[in-house]
Motif scaffolding. Sequence first.
Motif, PDB file in Angstrom:
ATOM      1  N   PRO A  66      33.545  29.760  34.416  1.00 33.55           N
ATOM      2  CA  PRO A  66      33.155  31.104  33.976  1.00 33.55           C
ATOM      3  C   PRO A  66      32.778  31.100  32.494  1.00 33.55           C
ATOM      4  O   PRO A  66      33.431  31.711  31.646  1.00 33.55           O
ATOM      5  N   TRP A  67      31.694  30.413  32.179  1.00 28.15           N
ATOM      6  CA  TRP A  67      31.399  30.057  30.797  1.00 28.15           C
ATOM      7  C   TRP A  67      30.666  31.130  30.009  1.00 28.15           C
ATOM      8  O   TRP A  67      30.142  30.853  28.918  1.00 28.15           O
ATOM      9  N   ASP A  68      30.658  32.356  30.515  1.00 30.98           N
ATOM     10  CA  ASP A  68      30.004  33.439  29.779  1.00 30.98           C
ATOM     11  C   ASP A  68      30.989  34.506  29.322  1.00 30.98           C
ATOM     12  O   ASP A  68      30.587  35.592  28.928  1.00 30.98           O
ATOM     13  N   TYR A  69      32.280  34.207  29.350  1.00 30.48           N
ATOM     14  CA  TYR A  69      33.269  35.243  29.039  1.00 30.48           C
ATOM     15  C   TYR A  69      33.510  35.413  27.545  1.00 30.48           C
ATOM     16  O   TYR A  69      34.126  36.395  27.114  1.00 30.48           O
ATOM     17  N   MET A  70      33.066  34.462  26.721  1.00 27.40           N
ATOM     18  CA  MET A  70      33.481  34.436  25.326  1.00 27.40           C
ATOM     19  C   MET A  70      33.147  35.723  24.568  1.00 27.40           C
ATOM     20  O   MET A  70      33.913  36.155  23.712  1.00 27.40           O
ATOM     21  N   SER A  71      32.034  36.348  24.870  1.00 27.93           N
ATOM     22  CA  SER A  71      31.651  37.572  24.163  1.00 27.93           C
ATOM     23  C   SER A  71      32.316  38.810  24.749  1.00 27.93           C
ATOM     24  O   SER A  71      32.159  39.899  24.214  1.00 27.93           O
ATOM     25  N   ARG A  72      33.061  38.653  25.836  1.00 26.78           N
ATOM     26  CA  ARG A  72      33.753  39.786  26.472  1.00 26.78           C
ATOM     27  C   ARG A  72      35.099  39.325  27.027  1.00 26.78           C
ATOM     28  O   ARG A  72      35.424  39.529  28.188  1.00 26.78           O
ATOM     29  N   ARG A  73      35.848  38.727  26.136  1.00 26.39           N
ATOM     30  CA  ARG A  73      37.133  38.161  26.553  1.00 26.39           C
ATOM     31  C   ARG A  73      38.067  39.217  27.123  1.00 26.39           C
ATOM     32  O   ARG A  73      38.791  38.950  28.096  1.00 26.39           O
ATOM     33  N   ASP A  74      38.099  40.402  26.530  1.00 25.01           N
ATOM     34  CA  ASP A  74      39.019  41.438  27.022  1.00 25.01           C
ATOM     35  C   ASP A  74      38.754  41.740  28.496  1.00 25.01           C
ATOM     36  O   ASP A  74      39.693  41.874  29.293  1.00 25.01           O
ATOM     37  N   ALA A  75      37.476  41.843  28.854  1.00 26.46           N
ATOM     38  CA  ALA A  75      37.130  42.115  30.252  1.00 26.46           C
ATOM     39  C   ALA A  75      37.532  40.951  31.145  1.00 26.46           C
ATOM     40  O   ALA A  75      38.008  41.145  32.274  1.00 26.46           O
ATOM     41  N   PHE A  76      37.362  39.741  30.638  1.00 27.23           N
ATOM     42  CA  PHE A  76      37.711  38.562  31.429  1.00 27.23           C
ATOM     43  C   PHE A  76      39.216  38.479  31.658  1.00 27.23           C
ATOM     44  O   PHE A  76      39.680  38.202  32.777  1.00 27.23           O
ATOM     45  N   VAL A  77      39.990  38.729  30.615  1.00 27.74           N
ATOM     46  CA  VAL A  77      41.451  38.689  30.740  1.00 27.74           C
ATOM     47  C   VAL A  77      41.931  39.771  31.698  1.00 27.74           C
ATOM     48  O   VAL A  77      42.834  39.531  32.530  1.00 27.74           O
ATOM     49  N   ALA A  78      41.324  40.963  31.608  1.00 27.46           N
ATOM     50  CA  ALA A  78      41.696  42.037  32.537  1.00 27.46           C
ATOM     51  C   ALA A  78      41.351  41.650  33.967  1.00 27.46           C
ATOM     52  O   ALA A  78      42.128  41.902  34.901  1.00 27.46           O
ATOM     53  N   TRP A  79      40.185  41.035  34.145  1.00 30.56           N
ATOM     54  CA  TRP A  79      39.805  40.571  35.486  1.00 30.56           C
ATOM     55  C   TRP A  79      40.811  39.551  35.999  1.00 30.56           C
ATOM     56  O   TRP A  79      41.285  39.641  37.138  1.00 30.56           O
ATOM     57  N   ALA A  80      41.174  38.581  35.172  1.00 31.59           N
ATOM     58  CA  ALA A  80      42.113  37.548  35.598  1.00 31.59           C
ATOM     59  C   ALA A  80      43.432  38.166  36.040  1.00 31.59           C
ATOM     60  O   ALA A  80      44.048  37.725  37.025  1.00 31.59           O
ATOM     61  N   SER A  81      43.880  39.183  35.320  1.00 35.37           N
ATOM     62  CA  SER A  81      45.150  39.825  35.660  1.00 35.37           C
ATOM     63  C   SER A  81      45.092  40.578  36.981  1.00 35.37           C
ATOM     64  O   SER A  81      46.138  40.865  37.572  1.00 35.37           O
ATOM     65  N   SER A  82      43.880  40.875  37.443  1.00 37.55           N
ATOM     66  CA  SER A  82      43.732  41.642  38.686  1.00 37.55           C
ATOM     67  C   SER A  82      43.567  40.762  39.916  1.00 37.55           C
ATOM     68  O   SER A  82      43.577  41.274  41.044  1.00 37.55           O
ATOM     69  N   VAL A  83      43.432  39.450  39.702  1.00 37.87           N
ATOM     70  CA  VAL A  83      43.096  38.557  40.812  1.00 37.87           C
ATOM     71  C   VAL A  83      44.366  37.916  41.373  1.00 37.87           C
ATOM     72  O   VAL A  83      45.097  37.247  40.640  1.00 37.87           O
ATOM     73  N   PRO A  84      44.628  38.097  42.658  1.00 36.69           N
ATOM     74  CA  PRO A  84      45.778  37.420  43.256  1.00 36.69           C
ATOM     75  C   PRO A  84      45.495  35.926  43.424  1.00 36.69           C
ATOM     76  O   PRO A  84      44.345  35.507  43.545  1.00 36.69           O
ATOM     77  N   PRO A  89      47.194  30.467  36.081  1.00 38.45           N
ATOM     78  CA  PRO A  89      47.603  31.866  36.161  1.00 38.45           C
ATOM     79  C   PRO A  89      47.053  32.731  35.033  1.00 38.45           C
ATOM     80  O   PRO A  89      46.689  32.241  33.958  1.00 38.45           O
ATOM     81  N   ALA A  90      47.043  34.049  35.283  1.00 38.13           N
ATOM     82  CA  ALA A  90      46.432  34.992  34.343  1.00 38.13           C
ATOM     83  C   ALA A  90      47.110  34.982  32.978  1.00 38.13           C
ATOM     84  O   ALA A  90      46.433  35.106  31.945  1.00 38.13           O
ATOM     85  N   ASP A  91      48.445  34.833  32.919  1.00 40.23           N
ATOM     86  CA  ASP A  91      49.102  34.822  31.614  1.00 40.23           C
ATOM     87  C   ASP A  91      48.712  33.579  30.821  1.00 40.23           C
ATOM     88  O   ASP A  91      48.620  33.620  29.584  1.00 40.23           O
ATOM     89  N   VAL A  92      48.458  32.483  31.511  1.00 37.03           N
ATOM     90  CA  VAL A  92      47.973  31.272  30.845  1.00 37.03           C
ATOM     91  C   VAL A  92      46.563  31.505  30.313  1.00 37.03           C
ATOM     92  O   VAL A  92      46.226  31.089  29.195  1.00 37.03           O
ATOM     93  N   VAL A  93      45.732  32.179  31.097  1.00 35.48           N
ATOM     94  CA  VAL A  93      44.368  32.510  30.667  1.00 35.48           C
ATOM     95  C   VAL A  93      44.420  33.347  29.394  1.00 35.48           C
ATOM     96  O   VAL A  93      43.686  33.093  28.423  1.00 35.48           O
ATOM     97  N   THR A  94      45.264  34.367  29.374  1.00 36.82           N
ATOM     98  CA  THR A  94      45.380  35.228  28.190  1.00 36.82           C
ATOM     99  C   THR A  94      45.766  34.411  26.967  1.00 36.82           C
ATOM    100  O   THR A  94      45.183  34.558  25.885  1.00 36.82           O
ATOM    101  N   TRP A  95      46.740  33.533  27.121  1.00 34.31           N
ATOM    102  CA  TRP A  95      47.219  32.717  26.003  1.00 34.31           C
ATOM    103  C   TRP A  95      46.188  31.694  25.553  1.00 34.31           C
ATOM    104  O   TRP A  95      45.972  31.490  24.357  1.00 34.31           O
ATOM    105  N   ASN A  96      45.501  31.069  26.501  1.00 33.25           N
ATOM    106  CA  ASN A  96      44.673  29.902  26.212  1.00 33.25           C
ATOM    107  C   ASN A  96      43.250  30.238  25.780  1.00 33.25           C
ATOM    108  O   ASN A  96      42.561  29.372  25.245  1.00 33.25           O
ATOM    109  N   THR A  97      42.801  31.466  25.996  1.00 31.97           N
ATOM    110  CA  THR A  97      41.421  31.811  25.644  1.00 31.97           C
ATOM    111  C   THR A  97      41.266  32.235  24.190  1.00 31.97           C
ATOM    112  O   THR A  97      40.156  32.556  23.755  1.00 31.97           O
ATOM    113  N   ASP A  98      42.342  32.237  23.427  1.00 32.68           N
ATOM    114  CA  ASP A  98      42.276  32.457  21.983  1.00 32.68           C
ATOM    115  C   ASP A  98      42.944  31.249  21.337  1.00 32.68           C
ATOM    116  O   ASP A  98      44.124  30.980  21.564  1.00 32.68           O
TER     117      ASP A  98
END
Length: 307
Positions: A66-84, A89-98
């Motif tokens: 998903p290599w286009d998330y950098m300019s909209r990280r907040d939306a990407f993190v929110a999406w990750a948190s919504s995906v079963p 995992p989503a908390d790892v995504v939140t931590w690792n994308t910054d």
Amino acid sequence: MTNHHQSTRGEPRVALVTCSAFPDLEDDDRLVLGPLAARGVAAEPVVWDDPAADWSAYDLVVLRSPWDYMSRRDAFVAWASSVPALVNPADVVTWNTDKRYLDQLSAAGVPTVPTTWVAPGEEWDLPADRGEYVLKPSVSAGSQDTGRYDLSDPGHRDLARAHVRRLGAAGRVTMVQPYLSAVDVAGETALLFVTGPDGLRFSHAIRKGALLTGPDLGMDGLYKPEEIAPRTATEEQLSVARRTLAAVPGGSDRLLYARVDLIPGADGDPVLVELELTEPSLFLGHGDGAADRLADAIVTHLARRPG
């Protein structure tokens, strides 16, 4: 493998998450499709921000490109948190994308490239050491918006200040790191890990040649063509990689994969430049059996899903 999903719904379904630029997956990622099919797993690419995607229809959702998330990280993190059933995992995504996670790893004793941060609106005090430095945003991938500056050169100093201002004006944090010149000879070593029966296991390693040749000019910067080759990891590199993974919040046993990027420090010892847990290239084509190991890791995570 037998589990609730397989017995009641047929073969397990896995989504391989990508972006609109690679709707059929990037070439290297496609190498896992055959091994998954051979293991009775139906895998298909799905674009992360496709509004028609039904993520609940999949037994596992695997982040890949998903290599286009950098300019909209907040939306990407929110999406990750919504995906079963998302891995990693989503908390790892939140931590690792910054990339400010580097401070946490450094505090845990992981040898890292020394890094300072310039928040939007802050004045940047140029380092007293007028050597070479790398500037890039704390949310970035693929060397985008990244430049290399020789601060002994007045022109480079002006370009570096402009780079920081440009990132700050866009609301982005700038990270400043000394350029470790040993990478020009030794390159960067990426160590790839995937889940095994008893946690993350080392899969293979590759060498990446140095990329940056000059300042970022607000467009594509100056980069060499990427050079990738297999590499034999040293025990010292493996030790640093394992120390890094041991410091991941929540534990590394939850991860499907990890990529630990190391370069030689000023004393020649390996130091961490990045820990890639969200969307790293896994270089499956550069490690014998790597695609099969990733397929086995996916099967292992499928077996962990609640029945």
